[in-house]
Design a protein around this motif. Structure first.
Motif, PDB file in Angstrom:
ATOM      1  N   PRO A  10     144.335  13.433   1.554  1.00  0.00           N
ATOM      2  CA  PRO A  10     145.478  12.578   1.457  1.00  0.00           C
ATOM      3  C   PRO A  10     145.604  11.283  -0.455  1.00  0.00           C
ATOM      4  CG  PRO A  10     146.151  12.740   2.939  1.00  0.00           C
ATOM      5  CD  PRO A  10     145.108  12.954   3.458  1.00  0.00           C
ATOM      6  N   LEU A  11     145.660  11.227  -0.685  1.00  0.00           N
ATOM      7  CA  LEU A  11     145.977   9.932  -1.322  1.00  0.00           C
ATOM      8  C   LEU A  11     146.705   9.327  -0.498  1.00  0.00           C
ATOM      9  CD1 LEU A  11     146.035  11.896  -5.265  1.00  0.00           C
ATOM     10  CD2 LEU A  11     144.044  11.291  -4.331  1.00  0.00           C
ATOM     11  N   ASP A  12     145.602   7.556  -0.867  1.00  0.00           N
ATOM     12  CA  ASP A  12     147.197   7.252  -0.391  1.00  0.00           C
ATOM     13  C   ASP A  12     146.988   5.354  -1.054  1.00  0.00           C
ATOM     14  OD1 ASP A  12     144.657   6.137   0.777  1.00  0.00           O
ATOM     15  OD2 ASP A  12     144.741   6.990   2.601  1.00  0.00           O
ATOM     16  N   GLY A  13     146.240   5.846  -1.782  1.00  0.00           N
ATOM     17  CA  GLY A  13     146.308   4.317  -2.484  1.00  0.00           C
ATOM     18  C   GLY A  13     144.987   3.087  -2.388  1.00  0.00           C
ATOM     19  N   GLY A  14     144.282   3.923  -1.012  1.00  0.00           N
ATOM     20  CA  GLY A  14     143.185   3.207  -0.461  1.00  0.00           C
ATOM     21  C   GLY A  14     141.060   3.931  -1.397  1.00  0.00           C
ATOM     22  N   PRO A  15     140.428   3.452  -0.513  1.00  0.00           N
ATOM     23  CA  PRO A  15     139.663   4.234  -1.211  1.00  0.00           C
ATOM     24  C   PRO A  15     139.197   5.773  -0.829  1.00  0.00           C
ATOM     25  CG  PRO A  15     139.041   2.293  -0.001  1.00  0.00           C
ATOM     26  CD  PRO A  15     140.537   2.219  -0.019  1.00  0.00           C
ATOM     27  N   HIS A  16     138.933   6.342  -1.732  1.00  0.00           N
ATOM     28  CA  HIS A  16     139.142   8.012  -1.641  1.00  0.00           C
ATOM     29  C   HIS A  16     137.751   8.361  -2.309  1.00  0.00           C
ATOM     30  CE1 HIS A  16     140.989  11.558  -1.428  1.00  0.00           C
ATOM     31  NE2 HIS A  16     141.500  11.016  -1.047  1.00  0.00           N
ATOM     32  N   ALA A  17     137.759   9.909  -1.253  1.00  0.00           N
ATOM     33  CA  ALA A  17     136.627  10.512  -1.851  1.00  0.00           C
ATOM     34  C   ALA A  17     136.577  11.232  -3.486  1.00  0.00           C
ATOM     35  CB  ALA A  17     136.469  12.021  -1.433  1.00  0.00           C
ATOM     36  N   ARG A  18     135.958  11.610  -4.154  1.00  0.00           N
ATOM     37  CA  ARG A  18     136.049  11.996  -5.616  1.00  0.00           C
ATOM     38  C   ARG A  18     136.065  13.593  -5.351  1.00  0.00           C
ATOM     39  NH1 ARG A  18     133.098   9.241 -10.038  1.00  0.00           N
ATOM     40  NH2 ARG A  18     133.630   7.008  -9.169  1.00  0.00           N
ATOM     41  N   PHE A  19     136.616  13.950  -4.256  1.00  0.00           N
ATOM     42  CA  PHE A  19     136.468  15.105  -4.578  1.00  0.00           C
ATOM     43  C   PHE A  19     138.658  15.511  -2.997  1.00  0.00           C
ATOM     44  CE2 PHE A  19     133.626  14.790  -0.469  1.00  0.00           C
ATOM     45  CZ  PHE A  19     134.450  15.447   0.079  1.00  0.00           C
ATOM     46  N   LEU A  20     139.003  16.728  -3.429  1.00  0.00           N
ATOM     47  CA  LEU A  20     139.890  17.021  -2.647  1.00  0.00           C
ATOM     48  C   LEU A  20     139.472  17.769  -1.716  1.00  0.00           C
ATOM     49  CD1 LEU A  20     143.260  16.774  -5.114  1.00  0.00           C
ATOM     50  CD2 LEU A  20     142.230  15.579  -3.538  1.00  0.00           C
ATOM     51  N   ALA A  21     140.181  17.853  -0.165  1.00  0.00           N
ATOM     52  CA  ALA A  21     139.302  18.709   0.590  1.00  0.00           C
ATOM     53  C   ALA A  21     140.439  20.246   1.029  1.00  0.00           C
ATOM     54  CB  ALA A  21     138.563  18.156   2.174  1.00  0.00           C
ATOM     55  N   PHE A  22     140.878  20.665   0.925  1.00  0.00           N
ATOM     56  CA  PHE A  22     141.678  21.456   1.221  1.00  0.00           C
ATOM     57  C   PHE A  22     141.505  22.574   2.725  1.00  0.00           C
ATOM     58  CE2 PHE A  22     142.816  20.491  -3.395  1.00  0.00           C
ATOM     59  CZ  PHE A  22     144.227  20.172  -2.526  1.00  0.00           C
ATOM     60  N   ARG A  23     141.932  22.463   3.599  1.00  0.00           N
ATOM     61  CA  ARG A  23     141.843  23.603   5.331  1.00  0.00           C
ATOM     62  C   ARG A  23     142.792  24.722   4.877  1.00  0.00           C
ATOM     63  NH1 ARG A  23     141.548  20.357  10.196  1.00  0.00           N
ATOM     64  NH2 ARG A  23     139.842  19.741   9.918  1.00  0.00           N
ATOM     65  N   SER A  24     142.142  25.635   4.932  1.00  0.00           N
ATOM     66  CA  SER A  24     142.834  26.852   5.246  1.00  0.00           C
ATOM     67  C   SER A  24     141.905  28.285   5.436  1.00  0.00           C
ATOM     68  CB  SER A  24     143.619  27.238   3.938  1.00  0.00           C
ATOM     69  OG  SER A  24     143.781  28.480   4.355  1.00  0.00           O
ATOM     70  N   PRO A  25     142.710  28.702   6.140  1.00  0.00           N
ATOM     71  CA  PRO A  25     142.451  30.405   6.932  1.00  0.00           C
ATOM     72  C   PRO A  25     141.888  31.048   5.589  1.00  0.00           C
ATOM     73  CG  PRO A  25     143.878  30.170   8.320  1.00  0.00           C
ATOM     74  CD  PRO A  25     143.844  28.561   6.941  1.00  0.00           C
ATOM     75  N   ARG A  26     142.841  30.616   4.280  1.00  0.00           N
ATOM     76  CA  ARG A  26     141.760  31.668   3.017  1.00  0.00           C
ATOM     77  C   ARG A  26     140.655  30.504   2.043  1.00  0.00           C
ATOM     78  NH1 ARG A  26     143.563  35.619   2.274  1.00  0.00           N
ATOM     79  NH2 ARG A  26     143.725  35.692  -0.407  1.00  0.00           N
ATOM     80  N   ALA A  27     140.956  29.671   2.508  1.00  0.00           N
ATOM     81  CA  ALA A  27     139.472  28.928   1.769  1.00  0.00           C
ATOM     82  C   ALA A  27     138.070  29.615   1.207  1.00  0.00           C
ATOM     83  CB  ALA A  27     138.971  27.685   3.221  1.00  0.00           C
ATOM     84  N   ALA A  28     137.559  31.069   1.520  1.00  0.00           N
ATOM     85  CA  ALA A  28     136.630  31.586   0.855  1.00  0.00           C
ATOM     86  C   ALA A  28     137.567  32.367  -0.021  1.00  0.00           C
ATOM     87  CB  ALA A  28     136.300  31.958   2.085  1.00  0.00           C
ATOM     88  N   ALA A  29     138.507  32.860   0.773  1.00  0.00           N
ATOM     89  CA  ALA A  29     138.717  34.385  -0.056  1.00  0.00           C
ATOM     90  C   ALA A  29     139.151  32.956  -1.752  1.00  0.00           C
ATOM     91  CB  ALA A  29     139.947  35.035   0.197  1.00  0.00           C
ATOM     92  N   TRP A  30     139.891  32.401  -1.035  1.00  0.00           N
ATOM     93  CA  TRP A  30     140.106  31.307  -2.773  1.00  0.00           C
ATOM     94  C   TRP A  30     138.896  30.983  -3.908  1.00  0.00           C
ATOM     95  CZ3 TRP A  30     144.159  27.705  -0.070  1.00  0.00           C
ATOM     96  CH2 TRP A  30     145.427  28.033  -0.039  1.00  0.00           C
TER      97      TRP A  30
END
Length: 387
Positions: free
Chosen positions: A325-345
């Motif tokens: 999540p975005l928390d105002g601190g150092p953050h990766a340049r990507f967002l990572a969404f975990r779900s059983p549907r990830a590959a299908a999406w």
């Protein structure tokens, strides 16, 4: 604000593509084309003498650019084609006990270069590997540091930003305090941090740690440009050594004909393709001319990330667990969404020429300098139809 004009060649090459994977294969800016072209022109004009220009001008310029990002002296930077090349040189050079294999401390969330190589050395009995689970992440930094402080390792390697989850390691400075020339060595994999996090190498860690990174992602220079920050006094005579390490002011102990420099060139290999260094220098010069620091690009991306998360609130992606999540601190340049549907999406988006990627059950969406609000809105529109 849009910076698409800096990427006109890449964007016009596939105008219908929505490339949301800057963390994977960052699109190349126009400046990289000019740098690559210059490498060819120099090879044609100078032939054998091109190496004088490469080593006297191109290489030092690239060293200075990397050093300025990390806040270290340029002579501590050495280049190779990929980080795996440096891993095997570090493995060979690291101090170890005479009565057993090299003892390695790492995490179970490392990129495949380290994961696979460590497992193979383990199979051969050349390494004993302790892997600290990256989940639950809230306690990961503390658990990893506790294992490191136990003093049972020769080599400690961990990613600053975990490639699958985008989570940022805390406590590099405390890890660095454990590093000693006689062991353990501390190696930070900064591939997803270099030119993504401002001043990714903390000041307290600049003297004693090895730091790995490269140009393929946020440095926007493409493949072929990996670098290693080499702390002074660590591994003065690497056993895996190429003939390029013979350049410089060499010293050798009595009875040896193999000399080494005291700077990072002691970890140098052999003949390489210099075109990636040309591209990197051209891109870095472009960024300076445009006034685009790592911090400024990070702020641009952070704004787009927030816009994306706001827009996804009513989509199927909102049902996924956002690992970073975005928390105002150092953050990766990507967002990572975990779900059983990830590959299908991911597959559904790819069919519609929207490029994301998936690691297991994690969908990754990476944003960069070539994205603007219109791209975010286009992705949000697509995501509204995800099942």
């Amino acid at each position: 604000m849009s910076f698409k004009q800096l990427f006109s060649r890449s964007l016009s090459a596939a105008p219908e593509r929505l490339h949301m994977a800057a963390h994977s294969h960052h699109l190349w800016p126009d400046a990289s084309f000019e740098g690559h072209q210059q490498a060819w022109l120099d090879a044609a004009a100078l032939a054998d003498r091109k190496w004088d220009k490469v080593m006297d001008e191109v290489w030092p310029q690239a060293q200075a650019a990397v050093a300025s990002e990390l806040g270290v002296p340029p002579d501590r930077i050495v280049f190779s084609s990929n980080t795996h090349d440096f891993l095997i040189r570090l493995f060979a050079a690291a101090p170890r006990r005479a009565d057993g294999p090299l003892r390695i401390l790492t995490s179970d969330g490392e990129f495949h270069s380290a994961r696979r190589q460590f497992a193979r050395w383990e199979e051969q009995g050349q390494a004993h590997v302790t892997r600290i689970a990256a989940e639950p992440f809230d306690s990961f930094s503390d658990r990893f540091l506790e294992a490191a402080q136990a003093g049972e390792q020769d080599l400690i390697l961990v990613s600053q930003v975990l490639f699958a989850s985008g989570r940022v390691l805390d406590g590099i400075a405390k890890l660095s305090a454990l590093a000693e020339p006689g062991g353990p060595w501390v190696v930070i994999d900064g591939y997803h941090a270099f030119m993504a996090l401002d001043r990714s190498l903390p000041a307290e860690a600049r003297d004693p740690v090895f730091y790995l990174g490269g140009g393929y992602k946020y440095a926007m220079a493409g493949e072929g440009m990996a670098f290693l920050h080499c702390p002074a006094g660590f591994g003065p005579r690497p056993p895996l050594t190429g003939w390029f390490a013979e350049f410089g002011d060499l010293t050798a102990p009595p009875g040896s004909s193999v000399g080494y420099t005291a700077d990072a060139m002691r970890f140098m290999g052999a003949t390489f393709d210099p075109s990636a260094l040309y591209r990197f220098n051209a891109v870095h010069q472009m960024l300076r001319q445009e006034g685009l620091t790592t911090a400024a690009i990070g702020a641009h991306v952070a704004g787009l990330q927030q816009r994306l998360l706001d827009g996804l609130s009513g989509s199927a992606l909102a049902t996924a667990e956002l690992l970073n999540p975005l928390d105002g601190g150092p953050h990766a340049r990507f967002l990572a969404f975990r779900s059983p549907r990830a590959a299908a999406w991911n597959g559904w988006l790819m069919q519609r020429d929207c490029v994301t990627d998936v690691r297991g059950d994690v969908l990754r969406i990476g944003l960069g300098l070539y994205h603007d609000e219109a791209d975010i809105d286009a992705l949000v529109s697509l995501a509204s139809d995800l099942g």
